[in-house]
Design a protein around this motif. Structure first.
Motif, short mmCIF file in Angstrom:
data_model
loop_
_atom_site.label_atom_id
_atom_site.label_comp_id
_atom_site.label_asym_id
_atom_site.label_seq_id
_atom_site.Cartn_x
_atom_site.Cartn_y
_atom_site.Cartn_z
N ALA A 31 17.67 26.92 8.33
CA ALA A 31 16.88 26.57 9.51
C ALA A 31 15.37 26.72 9.27
CB ALA A 31 17.30 27.44 10.70
N CYS A 32 15.00 27.58 8.36
CA CYS A 32 13.56 27.84 8.13
C CYS A 32 12.89 26.64 7.48
CB CYS A 32 13.39 29.08 7.26
SG CYS A 32 11.65 29.41 6.91
N ILE A 33 11.76 26.24 8.04
CA ILE A 33 11.01 25.11 7.49
C ILE A 33 9.70 25.59 6.84
CG2 ILE A 33 11.98 23.35 9.02
CD1 ILE A 33 9.48 23.78 10.83
N ALA A 34 9.61 26.87 6.57
CA ALA A 34 8.47 27.46 5.86
C ALA A 34 7.13 27.10 6.50
CB ALA A 34 8.50 27.03 4.39
N VAL B 251 9.73 36.34 15.85
CA VAL B 251 10.91 35.63 16.34
C VAL B 251 10.49 34.60 17.40
CG1 VAL B 251 13.07 35.91 17.63
CG2 VAL B 251 12.44 37.56 15.86
N GLN B 252 9.57 35.04 18.25
CA GLN B 252 9.15 34.18 19.36
C GLN B 252 8.46 32.91 18.88
OE1 GLN B 252 7.36 36.39 22.46
NE2 GLN B 252 6.30 34.65 23.33
N THR C 115 12.15 26.93 14.80
CA THR C 115 13.52 26.45 14.54
C THR C 115 14.56 27.55 14.77
OG1 THR C 115 13.22 27.06 12.22
CG2 THR C 115 12.75 24.77 12.81
N ASP C 116 14.17 28.66 15.36
CA ASP C 116 15.08 29.80 15.59
C ASP C 116 15.70 30.29 14.28
OD1 ASP C 116 14.51 29.53 18.25
OD2 ASP C 116 16.41 28.58 18.78
N ALA C 117 14.93 30.18 13.21
CA ALA C 117 15.46 30.57 11.89
C ALA C 117 15.40 32.07 11.68
CB ALA C 117 14.66 29.88 10.79
N LEU C 118 14.40 32.71 12.26
CA LEU C 118 14.25 34.16 12.10
C LEU C 118 14.68 34.82 13.40
CD1 LEU C 118 13.18 36.46 10.27
CD2 LEU C 118 10.95 36.16 11.35
#
Ligand code: SF4
Ligand code: SF4
Length: 185
Positions: free
Chosen positions: A53-56, A106-107, A111-114
Motif C-alpha cells: 500500500a505504501c507509495i513512498a 498514520v493520519q 493510502t492507509d499503508a502505515l
C-alpha cells in the motif's frame, strides 16, 4: 476512647476492601480486553489487491515531530496487481525509542499503508528491540490493528466526508507484539 473509635474506623475500611473485587489481572495468564483504539506499535500493510500500500510519498517522514521515520523511495515500477506504474518503497524504518504516539504519521498516510497495532506491550531489553525495520513492520501486519487508519482519522476531523466502515481490516491477534512501552491508547 478516641483510640477505640479510630481502630473501629480503620477496621471498617479494611473490611470494605477485603470484599472489593480485584481491579487488576494476572498478566500474562489473563489477557485484558483492549479497546478498539488502544495503540502501541506500528505495521506496514498491503492493499485489498495484495499490493504494497505504501507509495513512498514521504508524508509520514516529514510530519513526524520526533524525526524517527526514514523513507527511501524505490521509484516507479509496474504493479504486479494492476499493471499500472506506481511508486514503491525501497526502505522505511521507524525508531520507537523516541516515538510520542501522536499518530500523525498514520493520519497523513494517503493510502492507509502505515497503521498502529492494538497489541499488548512486551518489555524491551535494548534500544535495538525498539527499532522497526521495514521487514518487522510488514511482519506486524499479521497482528491486531488499531482502529485508526489515515482515512478514519481524517474523516473524524471532517465528518462531512463520512466515516469509513467501522471495523479495521484487523487480523485475529496472536500473542506477542513488538516490544513497546505501555500506556498509549
Ligand atoms: S506516532 Fe511516533 S512515529 Fe508517528 S509521527 Fe508521532 S512520533 Fe512520529
Ligand atoms: S507509509 Fe504512507 S505516508 Fe509514509 S511514505 Fe508510505 S504512503 Fe507515504
Amino acid at each position: 476512647m478516641g483510640y477505640l473509635i479510630d481502630t473501629a474506623r480503620a477496621m471498617a475500611v479494611t473490611m470494605r476492601n477485603v470484599f472489593r473485587p480485584p481491579t487488576t489481572v494476572q498478566y500474562p495468564a489473563e489477557d485484558r480486553v483492549r479497546p478498539e483504539r488502544y495503540r502501541t506499535s506500528f505495521a506496514l500493510v498491503h492493499d485489498e489487491g495484495g499490493d504494497e500500500a505504501c507509495i513512498a510519498c514521504l508524508a509520514c517522514e516529514r510530519i513526524c515531530p520526533s524525526r524517527i521515520i526514514t523513507v527511501k523511495p524505490a521509484g516507479k515500477r509496474e504493479s504486479p496487481v494492476t499493471g499500472k506504474k506506481r511508486n514503491y518503497l525501497e526502505n522505511l524504518t521507524l525508531d520507537l525509542n523516541a516515538c510520542i504516539f501522536c499518530e500523525l504519521c498514520v493520519q497523513v498516510c494517503p493510502t492507509d499503508a502505515l497503521i498502529m497495532l492494538r497489541e499488548l506491550a512486551k518489555p524491551a531489553f535494548s534500544r535495538e528491540d525498539l527499532f522497526l525495520s521495514m521487514e518487522r513492520l510488514y511482519e506486524n501486519e499479521k497482528l491486531a490493528h488499531s482502529w485508526g487508519t489515515g482515512s478514519r482519522l481524517m474523516a473524524m476531523q471532517n465528518p462531512k466526508r463520512g466515516l469509513p466502515a467501522p471495523e479495521p481490516k484487523a487480523a485475529t491477534p496472536p500473542q506477542g507484539a513488538d516490544p513497546v512501552p505501555e500506556g498509549s491508547s
